[in-house]
Design a protein around this motif. Structure first.
Motif, short mmCIF file in Angstrom:
data_model
loop_
_atom_site.label_atom_id
_atom_site.label_comp_id
_atom_site.label_asym_id
_atom_site.label_seq_id
_atom_site.Cartn_x
_atom_site.Cartn_y
_atom_site.Cartn_z
N GLY A 10 -16.30 31.25 -69.69
CA GLY A 10 -15.92 30.50 -70.88
C GLY A 10 -14.53 29.92 -70.84
O GLY A 10 -14.13 29.25 -71.78
N GLN A 11 -13.76 30.15 -69.77
CA GLN A 11 -12.41 29.62 -69.69
C GLN A 11 -12.32 28.58 -68.58
O GLN A 11 -12.91 28.74 -67.51
CB GLN A 11 -11.40 30.74 -69.44
N SER A 12 -11.54 27.53 -68.85
CA SER A 12 -11.39 26.46 -67.88
C SER A 12 -9.97 26.46 -67.33
O SER A 12 -9.10 27.19 -67.79
CB SER A 12 -11.68 25.11 -68.54
N GLY A 13 -9.75 25.62 -66.32
CA GLY A 13 -8.42 25.48 -65.77
C GLY A 13 -8.07 26.60 -64.81
O GLY A 13 -8.94 27.20 -64.18
N TYR A 14 -6.78 26.89 -64.70
CA TYR A 14 -6.29 27.89 -63.77
C TYR A 14 -5.03 28.51 -64.34
O TYR A 14 -4.40 27.96 -65.25
CB TYR A 14 -6.00 27.26 -62.41
N ILE A 15 -4.65 29.66 -63.81
CA ILE A 15 -3.43 30.35 -64.26
C ILE A 15 -2.36 30.21 -63.19
O ILE A 15 -2.62 30.46 -62.01
CB ILE A 15 -3.71 31.83 -64.56
N PHE A 16 -1.16 29.82 -63.62
CA PHE A 16 -0.02 29.72 -62.71
C PHE A 16 1.09 30.63 -63.22
O PHE A 16 1.38 30.67 -64.42
CB PHE A 16 0.50 28.28 -62.63
N THR A 17 1.72 31.34 -62.30
CA THR A 17 2.72 32.36 -62.64
C THR A 17 4.06 32.06 -61.98
O THR A 17 4.11 31.66 -60.81
CB THR A 17 2.23 33.74 -62.20
N SER A 18 5.15 32.25 -62.72
CA SER A 18 6.50 32.19 -62.17
C SER A 18 7.26 33.45 -62.58
O SER A 18 6.94 34.07 -63.60
CB SER A 18 7.26 30.96 -62.68
N GLU A 19 8.26 33.80 -61.79
CA GLU A 19 9.09 34.95 -62.11
C GLU A 19 10.56 34.53 -62.16
O GLU A 19 10.96 33.52 -61.61
CB GLU A 19 8.92 36.08 -61.09
N SER A 20 11.35 35.35 -62.84
CA SER A 20 12.81 35.21 -62.82
C SER A 20 13.41 36.60 -62.63
O SER A 20 12.72 37.62 -62.82
CB SER A 20 13.33 34.58 -64.10
N VAL A 21 14.67 36.63 -62.24
CA VAL A 21 15.40 37.90 -62.13
C VAL A 21 16.73 37.75 -62.85
O VAL A 21 17.27 36.65 -62.97
CB VAL A 21 15.63 38.32 -60.66
N SER A 22 17.26 38.86 -63.31
CA SER A 22 18.49 38.84 -64.11
C SER A 22 19.72 38.70 -63.24
O SER A 22 19.67 38.82 -62.01
CB SER A 22 18.60 40.13 -64.92
N GLU A 23 20.86 38.49 -63.89
CA GLU A 23 22.14 38.41 -63.19
C GLU A 23 22.49 39.72 -62.50
O GLU A 23 23.29 39.75 -61.56
CB GLU A 23 23.24 38.02 -64.16
N GLY A 24 21.89 40.83 -62.96
CA GLY A 24 22.15 42.13 -62.37
C GLY A 24 21.21 42.52 -61.25
O GLY A 24 21.36 43.58 -60.64
N HIS A 25 20.23 41.67 -60.97
CA HIS A 25 19.36 41.92 -59.81
C HIS A 25 20.24 41.92 -58.56
O HIS A 25 21.14 41.08 -58.43
CB HIS A 25 18.28 40.85 -59.72
N PRO A 26 20.02 42.83 -57.61
CA PRO A 26 20.92 42.91 -56.45
C PRO A 26 21.11 41.59 -55.71
O PRO A 26 22.24 41.27 -55.29
CB PRO A 26 20.23 43.96 -55.57
N PHE A 172 0.89 31.18 -67.25
CA PHE A 172 0.33 30.17 -68.15
C PHE A 172 -1.01 29.68 -67.62
O PHE A 172 -1.18 29.51 -66.41
CB PHE A 172 1.27 28.96 -68.26
N ARG A 173 -1.93 29.43 -68.53
CA ARG A 173 -3.16 28.73 -68.16
C ARG A 173 -2.92 27.23 -68.27
O ARG A 173 -2.40 26.74 -69.27
CB ARG A 173 -4.33 29.14 -69.07
N PHE A 174 -3.31 26.53 -67.23
CA PHE A 174 -3.18 25.07 -67.17
C PHE A 174 -4.56 24.42 -67.12
O PHE A 174 -5.50 24.99 -66.57
CB PHE A 174 -2.40 24.65 -65.91
N GLU A 175 -4.63 23.24 -67.67
CA GLU A 175 -5.77 22.36 -67.46
C GLU A 175 -5.21 21.08 -66.85
O GLU A 175 -4.41 20.39 -67.47
CB GLU A 175 -6.50 22.08 -68.76
N GLY A 176 -5.64 20.80 -65.63
CA GLY A 176 -5.01 19.71 -64.89
C GLY A 176 -3.57 20.11 -64.60
O GLY A 176 -3.28 21.17 -64.09
N ARG A 177 -2.64 19.24 -65.00
CA ARG A 177 -1.20 19.53 -64.81
C ARG A 177 -0.53 19.91 -66.12
O ARG A 177 0.70 19.95 -66.19
CB ARG A 177 -0.51 18.28 -64.22
N LYS A 178 -1.30 20.23 -67.16
CA LYS A 178 -0.74 20.48 -68.48
C LYS A 178 -0.92 21.94 -68.89
O LYS A 178 -2.01 22.50 -68.79
CB LYS A 178 -1.42 19.58 -69.54
N PRO A 179 0.16 22.59 -69.39
CA PRO A 179 0.04 23.97 -69.87
C PRO A 179 -0.73 24.04 -71.18
O PRO A 179 -0.52 23.21 -72.07
CB PRO A 179 1.49 24.40 -70.06
N LYS A 180 -1.61 25.03 -71.29
CA LYS A 180 -2.42 25.17 -72.50
C LYS A 180 -2.18 26.49 -73.23
O LYS A 180 -2.13 26.52 -74.45
CB LYS A 180 -3.91 25.04 -72.15
#
Length: 385
Positions: A10-26, A172-180
């Protein structure tokens, strides 16, 4: 058994993931030390050539690299101030501003120190899109903002017990190039030794004082659905042992965090600790500026720029424009405008973006792109007619 990459029913599109790290990350501690040393040399001598690498581990910081400069600086106070400003001031955690500093920086000599062309071969990418006001992809934008808000809560004491090392991850789930829709959000943070009850209170405070306000801010800017959001705070439990004492850091290991969170390509070269004669940094900044100018001028909804350089050459060997089908005019016309409007030589880029100034330490945390400060000249938009 469901296939690993199968889409839920029942879900369309795809999921794309990004990460970040804090200023205190080694790794980020190292990036910031390297850029602070670069800035110190640029304050004394704007033509300084700096390639500073940092390693941090338990109770130690090791500096190495090549310097060619008329300036003379004492690196120890700079390193200790960076560590202190990040928040590593607890003597019982295995790494603080009293740590041992080993300085192996040495002078750069020969042709590379005098060369006015590219100091090495390489390729650089710049990207912009209309997913957010900053023209950054929304997964990395939200990942950064979560940790910016977490650091603010640590510094002002509104969430007690927090320590500087932290990571975020946003899907985020995207449809095409757009976040949904925002599907999953993860924050893992180092903290003081606390009991299980205090840990549960800490997690709830992070949700209420960081996660929800950050999502509300982003929803005001970008329309997306977060009704079924899954929030995970320290999913492996309490995290008492963190920072450089638990995980050795090194300059230049977070290049995807530094750029577009994986949504756009990366040429492979790190930024921090390098002066602007290193095209890994300056040409990537210029490519971001041009991509942002293309989108900001209404020529495309998103734009990827690639440069390639040959060692010793003043100008790029190639220029590529990719708009993923979103351009309003043919891409070859956009490329012609770029070649007409911008001086893409190494010195041309440095002068155009004013990259001889000591402006780089703030870029070492929460991404080099998307910031809206007067010193980030590469974030300005030039209207392309």
């Amino acid at each position: 058994m469901t296939a690993l990459h199968a889409k839920p029913s029942g879900q369309s599109g795809y999921i794309f993931t990004s990460e970040s790290v804090s200023e205190g990350h080694p790794d980020k501690v190292c990036d910031r030390i390297s850029d602070a040393i670069l800035d110190a040399y640029l304050r004394q001598e704007p033509l300084s050539r700096v390639a500073c690498e940092t390693l941090c581990t338990k109770d130690k910081v090791i500096l190495s690299g090549e310097i060619n400069s008329g300036g003379i600086i004492d690196v120890e106070p700079i390193v200790r101030e960076v560590i202190r400003n990040i928040g590593y001031t607890y003597a019982d955690k295995g790494f603080d501003d009293k740590c041992e500093i080993i300085n192996l920086l040495h002078e750069q000599e020969g042709d590379l120190a005098r060369n006015e062309g590219a100091g090495d071969q390489g390729l650089m990418f710049g990207y912009a899109c209309n997913q957010t006001k900053s023209m950054m992809p929304i997964p990395i934008e939200v990942a950064h903002q979560l940790l910016i808000d977490l650091a603010k809560a640590r510094r002002d004491g509104s969430i007690p017990c927090l320590l500087p090392d932290a990571k975020s991850q946003v899907s985020f789930r995207f449809e095409g190039r757009k976040p949904k829709s925002l599907e999953t959000l993860v924050i893992s943070t180092h903290h003081q030794a606390i009991c299980e009850l205090e840990f549960e209170e800490l997690k709830q405070a992070i949700v209420e004082k960081v996660v929800y306000p950050t999502i509300r801010k982003m929803e005001e800017e970008v329309r997306f659905n977060a009704d079924n959001l899954k929030i995970l705070i320290n999913p492996l439990g309490r995290w008492h042992d963190g920072g450089p004492a638990a995980d050795t850091g090194l300059t230049g290991r977070k290049i995807i965090v530094d750029t577009y969170g994986g949504w756009a390509q990366h040429g492979g070269g790190a930024f921090s600790g390098k002066d602007a004669t290193k095209v890994d940094r300056s040409a990537a900044y210029m490519a971001r500026h041009i991509a942002k100018s293309v989108v900001g001028s209404g020529l495309a909804d998103e734009c990827l720029i690639q440069f390639s350089f040959v060692i010793g050459d003043a100008a790029p060997n190639s220029v590529m424009v990719e708009t993923f089908g979103s351009s309003k005019i043919p891409e070859h016309e956009i490329e012609a405008k770029i070649l007409k409007e911008f001086d893409l030589t190494v010195l041309g880029i440095i002068n155009y973006l004013a990259l001889r100034k000591p402006i780089f330490e703030p870029t070492a945390s929460y991404g080099h792109f998307g910031m809206n400060t007067k010193d980030c000249t590469w974030e300005k938009i030039k209207i392309l007619n």
